[in-house]
Design an enzyme around this catalytic site. Structure first.
Site, short mmCIF file in Angstrom:
data_model
loop_
_atom_site.label_atom_id
_atom_site.label_comp_id
_atom_site.label_asym_id
_atom_site.label_seq_id
_atom_site.Cartn_x
_atom_site.Cartn_y
_atom_site.Cartn_z
N SER A 1 0.86 -1.17 0.00
CA SER A 1 0.00 0.00 0.00
C SER A 1 0.90 1.22 0.00
O SER A 1 2.02 1.19 0.53
CB SER A 1 -0.93 0.02 1.21
OG SER A 1 -1.90 1.05 1.08
N SER A 2 0.41 2.30 -0.60
CA SER A 2 1.26 3.49 -0.71
C SER A 2 0.42 4.73 -0.93
O SER A 2 -0.78 4.66 -1.24
CB SER A 2 2.26 3.34 -1.86
OG SER A 2 1.56 3.32 -3.11
N SER A 3 1.07 5.87 -0.76
CA SER A 3 0.49 7.16 -1.17
C SER A 3 1.13 7.48 -2.51
O SER A 3 2.32 7.82 -2.58
CB SER A 3 0.81 8.24 -0.13
OG SER A 3 0.28 9.49 -0.54
#
Length: 383
Positions: free
Chosen positions: A97-99
């Site tokens: 998961s990431s921004s």
């Protein structure tokens, strides 16, 4: 002006100077939504083979803001469970998961052609930052966002509430959409899918737009933008190269075991007419996937360091050329090779030349004027 507000204005100016941020309402959203709040509890910084955790509470405030507004993609979870506040030293792992970098986020939102009255379905909430940007313009009641990971969804929901956007957050499989809030004017996916699910088409109003990255090979995916028609089909094109994490339900499981042993007894062997190294280029890799949907592309090497490339069957370097060894019920390389030769003969058109049509029964892709560059993938798995 606070440090955060100053950084937001600086980032907005940088995006505008790049020609990415052109809409006044979206610039207002970028200047208003605090990205650093959506990075709670922290991020993982890429150090090559390991990831260094950094949290807001454990770092200098100025350093934290500099990283938050660095216009980079920032990993926020490793291996499907690990958050930055759970470790104190650099660790190995795979980002799950990431921004996403603001350049990509802003570019995709601009490509949606949003109007103030539109209802949007977002697939892949992630940190919730892009959700907040859309809520800032559309209002929290017009945005529905779905996240498959309960831990990620809970953090995003809490942050959205904290910054003032009590929007519709759903934990579940985004590939199924969210029929309860349908129909939508726009669907945007912040993950990659092998092909656009027809459920998204069914839940989108005629005239509505679906925007999603399609493909599964690394560095060989494209951003599809399709418009839903009155007859229940959707048609559009690949508008640019795009790279996102694969949807969890479609994530590719690494091919297990000794690949060289599994492919030791080939049915045929011949010289390659096109170098398999072309599959390490973005457009050829994308087109190759259309020829052999579902095939895995794996890079490897012998104990002596010679390169190996596998499409469930190996291709190996031999002197200055490549020898292709194939086995099994489908000659995968023959299909890929025909596509690459046709692409070269057409003058190496860019990925934006690819058109696509989505129906309840199939996905069709084509390049106008090129009969050899047409593919149809049936929902039942045939092609």
């Amino acid at each position: 002006m606070t440090g955060s507000a100053s950084e937001r204005r600086r980032m907005a100016a940088a995006l505008a100077n790049k020609g990415v941020l052109t809409l006044p309402w979206l610039r207002g959203a970028v200047e208003s939504v605090p990205r650093e709040r959506f990075l709670h509890p922290g991020v993982f910084l890429d150090e090559g083979r390991t990831w260094r955790p950094l949290t807001a509470l454990g770092s200098d405030p100025d350093e934290w803001l500099k990283i938050a507004y660095s216009v980079d993609t920032l990993a926020t979870q490793l291996d499907g469970h690990l958050a930055a506040d759970q470790v104190s030293e650099a660790v190995a792992g795979v980002p799950t998961s990431s921004s996403t970098d603001p350049t990509t986020v802003v570019g995709m939102i601009e490509a949606l052609d949003l109007k103030a009255e539109h209802r949007v379905l977002e697939i892949g909430t992630g940190t919730g930052y892009s959700t907040a940007l859309m809520c800032h313009y559309l209002g929290e009641d017009n945005v529905t966002t779905i996240e498959v990971d309960p831990q990620v969804a809970a953090r995003a929901d809490a942050t959205l509430e904290t910054v003032g956007y009590s929007t519709w957050t759903v934990t579940g499989d985004g590939l199924l959409g969210h029929p309860r809030r349908a129909p939508y004017h726009r669907v945007i996916a912040t993950c990659a899918v092998r092909r656009i699910p027809y459920t998204w088409v069914r839940q989108t109003r005629p005239g509505g737009i679906i925007l999603s990255t399609v493909g599964s090979w690394p560095w060989g995916t494209g951003l599809a933008k399709v418009t839903v028609k009155e007859n229940g089909t959707a048609e559009g094109s690949i508008i640019k190269r795009s790279s996102f994490m694969q949807a969890r339900a479609q994530a590719v499981t690494p091919v297990a075991g000794d690949l060289s042993a599994r492919t030791a007894y080939a049915d045929s062997e011949r010289e390659a007419r096109v170098s398999p190294l072309r599959l390490e280029e973005w457009v050829p890799a994308f087109l190759a996937q259309l020829s052999v949907p579902g095939a895995h592309f794996v890079r490897a090497a012998t104990s002596e360091g010679a390169r190996l490339l596998y499409l469930f069957d190996p291709e190996r370097a031999d002197g200055g050329g490549w020898v292709v060894r194939q086995g099994g019920p489908v000659a995968l390389w023959d299909k890929v090779e025909r596509t690459l030769i046709a692409w070269q003969a057409a003058g190496n058109p860019d990925i934006t030349a690819v058109q696509l049509r989505v129906t309840d029964r199939s996905h069709a892709y084509w390049v106008d004027g090129q009969p050899a560059l047409r593919w149809e993938h049936r929902v039942d798995g045939g092609y």
